[in-house]
Design a protein around this motif. Structure first.
Motif, PDB file in Angstrom:
ATOM      1  N   UNK A   1      58.004 143.582  67.775  1.00 29.74           N
ATOM      2  CA  UNK A   1      58.759 142.364  68.026  1.00 29.74           C
ATOM      3  C   UNK A   1      60.244 142.715  68.128  1.00 29.74           C
ATOM      4  N   UNK A   2      60.956 141.981  68.951  1.00 31.77           N
ATOM      5  CA  UNK A   2      62.374 142.239  69.182  1.00 31.77           C
ATOM      6  C   UNK A   2      63.229 141.249  68.403  1.00 31.77           C
ATOM      7  N   UNK A   3      64.384 141.702  67.948  1.00 32.46           N
ATOM      8  CA  UNK A   3      65.355 140.806  67.309  1.00 32.46           C
ATOM      9  C   UNK A   3      66.409 140.384  68.332  1.00 32.46           C
ATOM     10  N   UNK A   4      66.926 141.351  69.071  1.00 34.31           N
ATOM     11  CA  UNK A   4      67.891 141.036  70.124  1.00 34.31           C
ATOM     12  C   UNK A   4      67.920 142.165  71.135  1.00 34.31           C
ATOM     13  N   UNK A   5      68.440 141.840  72.315  1.00 36.24           N
ATOM     14  CA  UNK A   5      68.727 142.834  73.344  1.00 36.24           C
ATOM     15  C   UNK A   5      70.230 142.845  73.530  1.00 36.24           C
ATOM     16  N   UNK A   6      70.782 144.031  73.648  1.00 41.70           N
ATOM     17  CA  UNK A   6      72.190 144.144  73.984  1.00 41.70           C
ATOM     18  C   UNK A   6      72.274 144.947  75.269  1.00 41.70           C
ATOM     19  N   UNK A   7      72.803 144.316  76.288  1.00 46.18           N
ATOM     20  CA  UNK A   7      72.863 144.981  77.578  1.00 46.18           C
ATOM     21  C   UNK A   7      73.692 144.184  78.563  1.00 46.18           C
ATOM     22  N   UNK A   8      73.500 144.496  79.823  1.00 43.55           N
ATOM     23  CA  UNK A   8      74.255 143.848  80.896  1.00 43.55           C
ATOM     24  C   UNK A   8      73.389 142.750  81.515  1.00 43.55           C
ATOM     25  N   UNK A   9      73.981 141.589  81.708  1.00 43.00           N
ATOM     26  CA  UNK A   9      73.276 140.497  82.383  1.00 43.00           C
ATOM     27  C   UNK A   9      73.285 140.822  83.877  1.00 43.00           C
ATOM     28  N   UNK A  10      72.114 141.157  84.416  1.00 46.16           N
ATOM     29  CA  UNK A  10      72.065 141.567  85.821  1.00 46.16           C
ATOM     30  C   UNK A  10      71.710 140.417  86.761  1.00 46.16           C
ATOM     31  N   UNK A  11      71.157 139.335  86.209  1.00 45.79           N
ATOM     32  CA  UNK A  11      70.805 138.186  87.049  1.00 45.79           C
ATOM     33  C   UNK A  11      70.826 136.923  86.197  1.00 45.79           C
ATOM     34  N   UNK A  12      71.318 135.843  86.790  1.00 43.33           N
ATOM     35  CA  UNK A  12      71.341 134.539  86.120  1.00 43.33           C
ATOM     36  C   UNK A  12      70.688 133.528  87.054  1.00 43.33           C
ATOM     37  N   UNK A  13      69.674 132.831  86.553  1.00 43.03           N
ATOM     38  CA  UNK A  13      68.997 131.790  87.334  1.00 43.03           C
ATOM     39  C   UNK A  13      69.030 130.496  86.516  1.00 43.03           C
TER      40      UNK A  13
END
Length: 195
Positions: A1-13
Motif C-alpha cells: 500500500x502507498x502513503x504518498x507519491x512525490x514526483x512531477x505532475x505530467x498530466x492534469x485532467x
C-alpha cells in the motif's frame, strides 16, 4: 500500500492527474485535480482501493483530505466515486462543518446523495470531524477576523491552497491593515509564495 507519491505532475485532467515518479506514470483520481499544475513537483497522498474491477489510486493534497475521504468511505452507501464527487463539490472544511452541524438538507445537494444517504452521513460521522472544521472565524491569537480578510482566506483556499497553508499565514494577515479582500489576497499570495 502507498502513503504518498512525490514526483512531477505530467498530466492534469478534469478527474485525475498523472504523477511521474522516476519514469513511471501513476494515474491518480483526485477531487481537486486542477489544484495541481502540469510540470509541478508535488507530493500526492494516496489511497489505494482494490476491487474486483481493478486497482484504483485516489490522491489528495494533504493527509486531512485523505482522512476525510476515508471517513466518507466508512459510511454505508458511500463508495469511492461518491466520496470523490462530494469532496470535489465542496471544500473539506465546509463539508465537515455541515456534517458536524447535522445539515442533512445541505448534504443532499451533492451528486448521488439523497436524503437517506445524507442522514446516514450525519449519523455515522457527526462528532468525529472536529479536526476538519476550519478555524477561519478566529485566528490563534483570538482576534476577530474582518469580513474582508475572511473573504480573502476563502478565496485563497478556492485558488488551491490547503487549509494548513492558509492557517499558517492568517496571523500575519491579521496584523496587516487592509481595506479590501483584494488587498488581503495580494498580501496572502506574497506570503504563501515566500515559503
Amino acid at each position: 500500500m502507498y502513503e504518498y507519491f512525490e514526483g512531477i505532475i505530467s498530466e492534469v485532467t478534469p478527474s485525475y492527474v498523472v504523477v511521474d515518479v522516476n519514469g513511471i506514470g501513476y494515474k491518480v483520481f483526485s477531487p481537486t485535480p486542477f489544484a495541481y499544475k502540469q510540470g509541478q513537483k508535488a507530493k500526492v497522498y494516496i489511497e489505494q482501493i482494490v476491487r474486483d474491477t481493478g486497482i484504483t489510486l485516489y490522491g489528495f493534497q494533504d493527509q486531512d483530505d485523505k482522512g476525510l475521504f476515508l471517513k466518507l468511505l466508512s459510511v454505508s452507501g458511500i463508495g469511492p466515486k461518491s466520496a470523490m464527487a462530494i469532496m470535489a463539490a465542496e471544500d473539506s472544511n465546509s463539508l465537515a462543518e455541515a456534517i458536524e452541524q447535522g445539515e442533512v438538507k445541505y448534504l443532499t445537494r451533492f451528486p448521488g446523495v439523497g436524503k437517506k444517504t445524507a442522514s446516514q452521513i450525519v449519523l455515522d460521522l457527526k462528532g468525529k470531524l472536529g479536526d476538519y472544521v476550519a478555524r477561519l472565524d478566529k485566528p490563534e491569537n483570538g482576534e476577530e477576523i474582518s469580513p474582508a480578510l475572511n473573504d480573502a482566506l476563502l478565496a485563497l483556499i478556492a485558488l488551491g491552497y490547503t487549509q494548513k497553508e492558509v492557517d499558517r499565514i492568517t496571523p500575519k494577515l491579521v496584523e496587516i491593515e487592509a481595506d479590501t479582500a483584494d488587498q488581503y489576497i495580494k498580501k496572502g499570495l506574497a506570503l504563501l509564495l515566500k515559503k
